[in-house]
Design an enzyme around this catalytic site. Structure first.
Site, PDB file in Angstrom:
ATOM      1  N   SER A  59      30.830  82.007 -13.072  1.00 30.56           N
ATOM      2  CA  SER A  59      29.739  81.591 -13.964  1.00 30.56           C
ATOM      3  C   SER A  59      29.123  80.330 -13.373  1.00 30.56           C
ATOM      4  O   SER A  59      29.673  79.238 -13.523  1.00 30.56           O
ATOM      5  CB  SER A  59      30.261  81.324 -15.377  1.00 30.56           C
ATOM      6  N   VAL A  81      21.663  86.516 -17.864  1.00 30.27           N
ATOM      7  CA  VAL A  81      22.366  87.357 -18.837  1.00 30.27           C
ATOM      8  C   VAL A  81      23.706  86.726 -19.207  1.00 30.27           C
ATOM      9  O   VAL A  81      24.083  86.684 -20.389  1.00 30.27           O
ATOM     10  CB  VAL A  81      22.572  88.778 -18.283  1.00 30.27           C
ATOM     11  N   LYS A  82      24.447  86.216 -18.220  1.00 30.34           N
ATOM     12  CA  LYS A  82      25.771  85.636 -18.501  1.00 30.34           C
ATOM     13  C   LYS A  82      25.656  84.370 -19.334  1.00 30.34           C
ATOM     14  O   LYS A  82      26.468  84.123 -20.231  1.00 30.34           O
ATOM     15  CB  LYS A  82      26.510  85.347 -17.194  1.00 30.34           C
ATOM     16  N   ILE A  83      24.632  83.559 -19.060  1.00 28.93           N
ATOM     17  CA  ILE A  83      24.428  82.366 -19.879  1.00 28.93           C
ATOM     18  C   ILE A  83      24.161  82.761 -21.328  1.00 28.93           C
ATOM     19  O   ILE A  83      24.740  82.195 -22.267  1.00 28.93           O
ATOM     20  CB  ILE A  83      23.275  81.515 -19.309  1.00 28.93           C
TER      21      ILE A  83
END
Length: 313
Positions: free
Chosen positions: A103, A177-179
């Site tokens: 991340s 998207v991950k955030i």
């Protein structure tokens, strides 16, 4: 690498923390040839029992077809890929594709992508959703972005890590998207903590309340696998408050850049900061439950019960 079999494909893996160890283990169990590097070698050595070759530096992985990284931040990613002993430090060899599952910010990711491109290598950003238990259960989910042909090449590897991968396009879109995912993780956990404390202060046992939530339309994989921690106050870290705060900060920064108001995110970020200020550091972020209970004047006790985490298929 078209038509390359598992036996012919040589994979390099960098980073064997809680997540990286479990993920590299899945590739080994799936029959792939994997060489592994970790800064603290002892943490990687048990993977040798599954067939891994343990190497002394990322540079030793330059001969691999595909390399993976699962590290803690952009500085670490830069070091293991582009540093003095990084994957790209061998002047004669470089992997064809590098897959980063960490991340990190879009900016940090793009910087490393440029370094790889200068050596003729593609990069796939592939951050993940889940923890080590989720990996072991084969339920890890992955979002990926980068050149589509490179993605198609590594898709079988990503599929071997969990229950599927979502390709969202080129560049750093997977980072966004991950955030967004981790913002939801923080906000949902805080909300779950609030309603669990409310129910318990109103006389409902935590296990009974969470059993209902998990069976309702509001239940999810996340609420189910967080239930044992909430019931038994088991805060063995899967994702720390500091890591959650980092991702909330990234999300808020993105919101400022894009003109998207995020009042719930901002409030959750401050609660996580307060959690850290109260000494909750090397602990699971689910301990937001304890902070909420203290604010409500509720003395939490472990219910010492065996409850399902919903991860067994």
């Amino acid at each position: 690498m078209s038509g390359t079999s598992k036996e012919q494909l040589h994979i390099g893996w960098i980073g064997t923390g809680r997540m990286g160890y479990a993920m590299a283990g899945r590739l080994l169990k799936a029959g792939y040839t994997v060489s592994v590097y970790n800064r603290t070698r002892a943490k990687a050595e048990p993977l040798a029992d599954l067939g891994a070759k343990i190497v002394n530096s990322p540079r030793d992985l330059a001969h691999c077809d595909v390399t993976f990284s699962m590290v803690s931040g952009p500085a670490d990613l830069k070091q293991v890929v582009s540093g003095a002993e990084g994957v790209l430090s061998d002047p004669d060899h470089a992997p064809k594709i590098h897959v980063d599952c960490s991340s990190v910010s879009a900016e940090g990711s793009a910087d490393v992508r440029k370094d790889l491109a200068a050596r003729g290598a593609d990069m796939i950003a592939a951050p993940v959703s889940g923890n080590a238990k989720v990996v072991e259960a084969g339920m890890l989910s992955i979002v990926a972005s980068g050149p589509e042909q490179a993605f198609k090449t590594v898709e079988p590897l990503l599929d071997a890590l969990g229950e599927g991968v979502s390709y969202v396009g080129d560049g750093e879109l997977a980072r966004m998207v991950k955030i967004c995912h981790n913002i939801l993780l923080g906000v949902v956990t805080q909300s779950l903590a609030e309603i669990t404390v409310l129910a318990e202060k109103g006389g409902v046992k935590r296990h009974a309340f969470l059993d209902f939530i998990n069976k309702s339309v509001m239940g999810s994989v996340f609420t189910r696998y967080k239930t044992p921690a909430f019931v038994n106050l088991d805060w063995k870290p899967t994702f720390t408050p500091a890591l959650l705060k980092k991702d909330l900060d990234l999300g808020l920064a993105a919101g400022r850049d894009l003109g998207v108001p995020q009042p719930l995110t901002a409030m959750t970020r401050e609660l996580v900061q307060a959690m850290i200020g109260h000494g909750y550091e090397d602990i699971d972020f689910g301990a937001l439950l304890e902070l909420e209970a203290k604010a409500a004047g509720l003395d939490l006790k472990s219910e010492n019960m065996t409850v399902s985490d919903g991860l067994k298929k």
